[in-house]
Design an enzyme around this catalytic site. Structure first.
Site, PDB file in Angstrom:
ATOM      1  N   ASP A   1       0.552  -1.332   0.058  1.00 34.24           N
ATOM      2  CA  ASP A   1      -0.150  -0.046  -0.310  1.00 34.24           C
ATOM      3  C   ASP A   1       1.353   1.360  -0.378  1.00 34.24           C
ATOM      4  O   ASP A   1       2.250   1.211   0.218  1.00 34.24           O
ATOM      5  CB  ASP A   1      -0.460  -0.142   1.447  1.00 34.24           C
ATOM      6  CG  ASP A   1      -1.204   1.183   1.963  1.00 34.24           C
ATOM      7  OD1 ASP A   1      -1.797   1.915   0.697  1.00 34.24           O
ATOM      8  OD2 ASP A   1      -1.189   1.502   2.654  1.00 34.24           O
TER       9      ASP A   1
ATOM     10  N   ASP B   1      -0.462   4.871   1.543  1.00 37.48           N
ATOM     11  CA  ASP B   1      -0.381   6.119   2.437  1.00 37.48           C
ATOM     12  C   ASP B   1       0.256   5.218   3.696  1.00 37.48           C
ATOM     13  O   ASP B   1      -0.629   4.473   3.528  1.00 37.48           O
ATOM     14  CB  ASP B   1      -1.640   6.792   2.518  1.00 37.48           C
ATOM     15  CG  ASP B   1      -1.559   8.530   1.024  1.00 37.48           C
ATOM     16  OD1 ASP B   1      -0.461   8.513   1.006  1.00 37.48           O
ATOM     17  OD2 ASP B   1      -2.970   8.380   0.970  1.00 37.48           O
TER      18      ASP B   1
ATOM     19  N   ARG C   1     -11.595  17.954  -1.428  1.00 42.57           N
ATOM     20  CA  ARG C   1     -10.234  17.598  -1.965  1.00 42.57           C
ATOM     21  C   ARG C   1      -8.991  19.195  -2.213  1.00 42.57           C
ATOM     22  O   ARG C   1      -7.963  18.374  -2.303  1.00 42.57           O
ATOM     23  CB  ARG C   1     -10.161  17.030  -2.647  1.00 42.57           C
ATOM     24  CG  ARG C   1     -10.696  15.486  -2.869  1.00 42.57           C
ATOM     25  CD  ARG C   1      -9.852  14.574  -3.627  1.00 42.57           C
ATOM     26  NE  ARG C   1      -8.712  14.221  -3.241  1.00 42.57           N
ATOM     27  CZ  ARG C   1      -8.538  13.414  -2.594  1.00 42.57           C
ATOM     28  NH1 ARG C   1      -9.010  12.983  -1.728  1.00 42.57           N
ATOM     29  NH2 ARG C   1      -6.738  13.516  -2.257  1.00 42.57           N
TER      30      ARG C   1
ATOM     31  N   ASP D   1     -14.154   5.781  -1.061  1.00 44.70           N
ATOM     32  CA  ASP D   1     -13.993   5.501  -2.082  1.00 44.70           C
ATOM     33  C   ASP D   1     -15.178   4.880  -3.038  1.00 44.70           C
ATOM     34  O   ASP D   1     -15.460   3.889  -1.761  1.00 44.70           O
ATOM     35  CB  ASP D   1     -12.508   4.570  -2.656  1.00 44.70           C
ATOM     36  CG  ASP D   1     -11.242   5.802  -2.542  1.00 44.70           C
ATOM     37  OD1 ASP D   1     -11.074   7.126  -2.688  1.00 44.70           O
ATOM     38  OD2 ASP D   1     -10.179   4.421  -2.366  1.00 44.70           O
TER      39      ASP D   1
HETATM   40  O1  M1P Z   1      -4.525   5.248  -0.428  1.00 39.38           O
HETATM   41  C1  M1P Z   1      -5.772   5.561   0.720  1.00 39.38           C
HETATM   42  C2  M1P Z   1      -6.454   7.082   0.045  1.00 39.38           C
HETATM   43  O2  M1P Z   1      -5.204   8.404  -0.009  1.00 39.38           O
HETATM   44  C3  M1P Z   1      -6.268   9.082  -0.254  1.00 39.38           C
HETATM   45  O3  M1P Z   1      -7.939   9.267   0.947  1.00 39.38           O
HETATM   46  P1  M1P Z   1      -7.452  10.923   1.344  1.00 39.38           P
HETATM   47  O4  M1P Z   1      -7.733  12.040  -0.064  1.00 39.38           O
HETATM   48  O5  M1P Z   1      -8.694  10.606   1.602  1.00 39.38           O
HETATM   49  O6  M1P Z   1      -6.218  10.422   2.193  1.00 39.38           O
HETATM   50  C4  M1P Z   1      -7.609   9.298  -1.552  1.00 39.38           C
HETATM   51  O7  M1P Z   1      -6.055   9.319  -2.509  1.00 39.38           O
HETATM   52  C5  M1P Z   1      -7.684   7.425  -1.029  1.00 39.38           C
HETATM   53  O8  M1P Z   1      -8.376   7.462  -3.006  1.00 39.38           O
HETATM   54  C6  M1P Z   1      -7.449   6.804  -1.440  1.00 39.38           C
HETATM   55  O9  M1P Z   1      -8.072   5.582  -1.470  1.00 39.38           O
END
Ligand code: M1P
Length: 257
Positions: free
Chosen positions: A18, A20, A143, A190
């Site tokens: 993954d 993030d 966003r 999502d």
């Molecule tokens: O990768 C995890 C999520 O990262 C983003 O989420 P957020 O902006 O809420 O932190 C988005 O790109 C989301 O689509 C993705 O699942």
């Protein structure tokens, strides 16, 4: 030199990550130490990332110190694998809009926009719906929130359950759409067809003949966007708390002897 059938790797193992909070801090760039460790790992096994974000964002996060993310990973899966590259070359993909159809999509979007308009939350910014190739991303705050606004919203959402309630409303309104809703990040969720979670990426490597597939992710709990791939019988799942934790486990698993 990377071999096109990966015969340059001593083991037929794929390690997927993954992005993030697993390879990088949320929505931030990866560290040179992480990229260096991945380069060493790639000498032993095949590596790839599986992110929910679109490719442009992930590419920014993983293109560290002038290197290109596509050159650093054997497989690059954005939007859960709906946007996919193998050794830097794009693979064919389906799209969310062709799957759901314009009429049904219009109803979904209209409902979401009305719902956001009626929400009473501390602040709202812009881009409440992001239309992507394989999914739609919905954010109550929008966003365009700054990093600080994101962090504040995340804390607020933990207390007030804004996203969870939003998802429940959508499930109730569109029970026949065959959609999955996944709260994977800080400020959004999502929306994608059932089965288009991160296990979609696994279907893209099925014919490669890997003997083991490891997956590293932080949102591995039920409802998190790593849950399905983490619990899939085709993977060996590793639940991590941060990029530093990922590095620790990688060192233990692949570099200890
Ligand atoms: O990768 C995890 C999520 O990262 C983003 O989420 P957020 O902006 O809420 O932190 C988005 O790109 C989301 O689509 C993705 O699942």
């Amino acid at each position: 030199m990377v071999s096109s059938d990966f015969s340059d790797r001593p083991s037929k193992t794929l390690v997927l990550f993954d992005v993030d909070d697993t390879l990088t801090p949320a929505r931030r760039d990866g560290s040179p130490e992480m990229i260096e460790l991945l380069r060493e790992l790639r000498k032993k096994v095949v590596i790839g990332f599986v992110g929910g974000s679109d490719f442009v964002k992930i590419n920014e996060q993983l293109s560290v110190g002038g290197a290109r993310a596509l050159d650093e990973f054997d497989f690059a899966f954005a939007e859960n694998g709906l946007t996919a590259y193998r050794l830097g070359k794009p693979l064919e993909s389906q799209t969310f809009i062709s799957h759901i159809g314009e009429e049904r999509y219009k109803k979904l979007v209209s409902f979401i926009l009305h719902y956001v308009a009626d929400l009473d939350i501390p602040i709202k910014r812009g881009t409440f719906i992001e239309f992507r190739k394989g999914l739609v991303n919905v954010s109550p705050i929008g966003r365009n929130a700054t990093i600080q606004e994101r962090n504040d919203y995340e804390a607020y959402d933990k207390i007030h359950g804004v996203r969870a309630a939003f998802v429940n409303a959508l499930k109730e309104k569109f029970p026949d759409y065959g959609l999955t809703f996944s709260i994977g990040g800080q400020i959004s969720f999502d929306v994608f067809p059932q089965g288009w979670d991160k296990t979609y990426a696994l279907s893209r490597v099925e014919h490669e003949g890997f003997e083991e597939i490891h997956f590293f992710g932080d949102k591995t709990y039920k409802g998190g966007n790593d849950y399905e791939i983490f619990t899939d019988p085709r993977t060996i799942g590793h639940s991590v708390t941060s990029p530093a934790d990922t590095m620790r486990i990688l060192k233990e698993l692949f570099f200890s002897q």
